[in-house]
Design a protein around this motif. Structure first.
Motif, PDB file in Angstrom:
ATOM      1  N   ALA A  59     -48.518 -49.860  13.080  1.00 22.09           N
ATOM      2  CA  ALA A  59     -47.624 -50.819  12.423  1.00 22.09           C
ATOM      3  C   ALA A  59     -46.896 -50.155  11.252  1.00 22.09           C
ATOM      4  CB  ALA A  59     -48.411 -52.028  11.943  1.00 22.09           C
ATOM      5  N   GLU A  60     -47.624 -49.322  10.501  1.00 29.08           N
ATOM      6  CA  GLU A  60     -47.025 -48.616   9.367  1.00 29.08           C
ATOM      7  C   GLU A  60     -45.928 -47.660   9.843  1.00 29.08           C
ATOM      8  OE1 GLU A  60     -48.651 -45.323   6.291  1.00 29.08           O
ATOM      9  OE2 GLU A  60     -49.943 -47.079   6.547  1.00 29.08           O
ATOM     10  N   LEU A  61     -46.211 -46.899  10.916  1.00 28.90           N
ATOM     11  CA  LEU A  61     -45.216 -45.967  11.451  1.00 28.90           C
ATOM     12  C   LEU A  61     -43.997 -46.700  12.010  1.00 28.90           C
ATOM     13  CD1 LEU A  61     -47.496 -43.330  13.224  1.00 28.90           C
ATOM     14  CD2 LEU A  61     -46.097 -42.998  11.181  1.00 28.90           C
ATOM     15  N   LEU A  62     -44.250 -47.832  12.675  1.00 31.01           N
ATOM     16  CA  LEU A  62     -43.125 -48.617  13.188  1.00 31.01           C
ATOM     17  C   LEU A  62     -42.237 -49.110  12.045  1.00 31.01           C
ATOM     18  CD1 LEU A  62     -44.780 -50.682  16.056  1.00 31.01           C
ATOM     19  CD2 LEU A  62     -43.078 -48.873  16.287  1.00 31.01           C
ATOM     20  N   GLU A  63     -42.858 -49.501  10.950  1.00 32.17           N
ATOM     21  CA  GLU A  63     -42.099 -49.963   9.781  1.00 32.17           C
ATOM     22  C   GLU A  63     -41.282 -48.808   9.185  1.00 32.17           C
ATOM     23  OE1 GLU A  63     -40.520 -52.708   7.401  1.00 32.17           O
ATOM     24  OE2 GLU A  63     -42.000 -53.170   8.947  1.00 32.17           O
ATOM     25  N   GLN A  64     -41.894 -47.614   9.134  1.00 31.92           N
ATOM     26  CA  GLN A  64     -41.181 -46.445   8.613  1.00 31.92           C
ATOM     27  C   GLN A  64     -40.007 -46.067   9.522  1.00 31.92           C
ATOM     28  OE1 GLN A  64     -44.074 -43.359   8.154  1.00 31.92           O
ATOM     29  NE2 GLN A  64     -44.988 -44.256   6.311  1.00 31.92           N
ATOM     30  N   MET A  65     -40.183 -46.230  10.816  1.00 33.37           N
ATOM     31  CA  MET A  65     -39.118 -45.893  11.755  1.00 33.37           C
ATOM     32  C   MET A  65     -37.984 -46.919  11.710  1.00 33.37           C
ATOM     33  SD  MET A  65     -41.344 -44.583  15.022  1.00 33.37           S
ATOM     34  CE  MET A  65     -39.979 -44.778  16.126  1.00 33.37           C
ATOM     35  N   LYS A  66     -38.275 -48.130  11.272  1.00 34.20           N
ATOM     36  CA  LYS A  66     -37.269 -49.185  11.244  1.00 34.20           C
ATOM     37  C   LYS A  66     -36.169 -48.873  10.233  1.00 34.20           C
ATOM     38  CE  LYS A  66     -36.691 -54.109  10.532  1.00 34.20           C
ATOM     39  NZ  LYS A  66     -37.255 -55.311   9.987  1.00 34.20           N
ATOM     40  N   VAL A  67     -36.507 -48.281   9.096  1.00 29.99           N
ATOM     41  CA  VAL A  67     -35.529 -47.988   8.041  1.00 29.99           C
ATOM     42  C   VAL A  67     -34.454 -47.008   8.541  1.00 29.99           C
ATOM     43  CG1 VAL A  67     -35.235 -46.988   5.741  1.00 29.99           C
ATOM     44  CG2 VAL A  67     -37.127 -48.548   6.182  1.00 29.99           C
TER      45      VAL A  67
END
Length: 140
Positions: A23-31
């Motif tokens: 979830a953390e990596l997905l959030e980082q990739m969203k930016v």
């Protein structure tokens, strides 16, 4: 059975940890993805604006071309004079070419250089081309 439950709890914790990191990596990739989407939208808008400018320029060029095609040609006498002028230039060019390049004498046989104008005094240079000022008359 205790070992199996303990293993199962360990796997569950590991699974939760993995899901949290995901979830953390997905959030980082969203930016960066949002940034790229914004950049793409800007680029699309710029391409559309450039297309509109190009279309406008092409239309303007077409109008100019149509006006030039519709313009009346110069009078026949003028065209004849122009053709005669260029024929004369081409005829006398070889005679003048060396002189104009500074490699030969004047083609008309003039050997002396043209007269030079006398140097002016610094104070008179500003009045060049103006008529002389009238002299002041005193009252009698």
């Amino acid at each position: 059975m205790c070992a199996s439950v303990a293993e199962h709890v360990g796997f569950m914790e590991k699974h939760e940890e993995i899901l949290g990191r995901r979830a953390e990596l997905l959030e980082q990739m969203k930016v960066p993805r949002d940034y790229l989407n914004i950049q793409r939208m800007k680029q699309v808008k710029q391409c559309e604006a450039a297309g509109c400018r190009n279309t406008s320029l092409l239309q303007d060029l077409q109008k100019i071309e149509d006006r030039l095609k519709a313009r009346q040609l110069p009078h026949q006498n003028l065209l004849t004079l122009e053709a005669m002028y260029w024929a004369s230039v081409e005829e006398f060019l070889p005679a003048w070419e060396n002189f104009l390049l500074g490699k030969g004498p004047h083609p008309t046989g003039i050997s002396e250089p043209p007269p030079r104008r006398a140097k002016q005094k610094p104070g008179t240079a500003k009045n060049q081309g103006l008529p002389p000022r009238p002299k002041l008359r005193t009252a009698r």
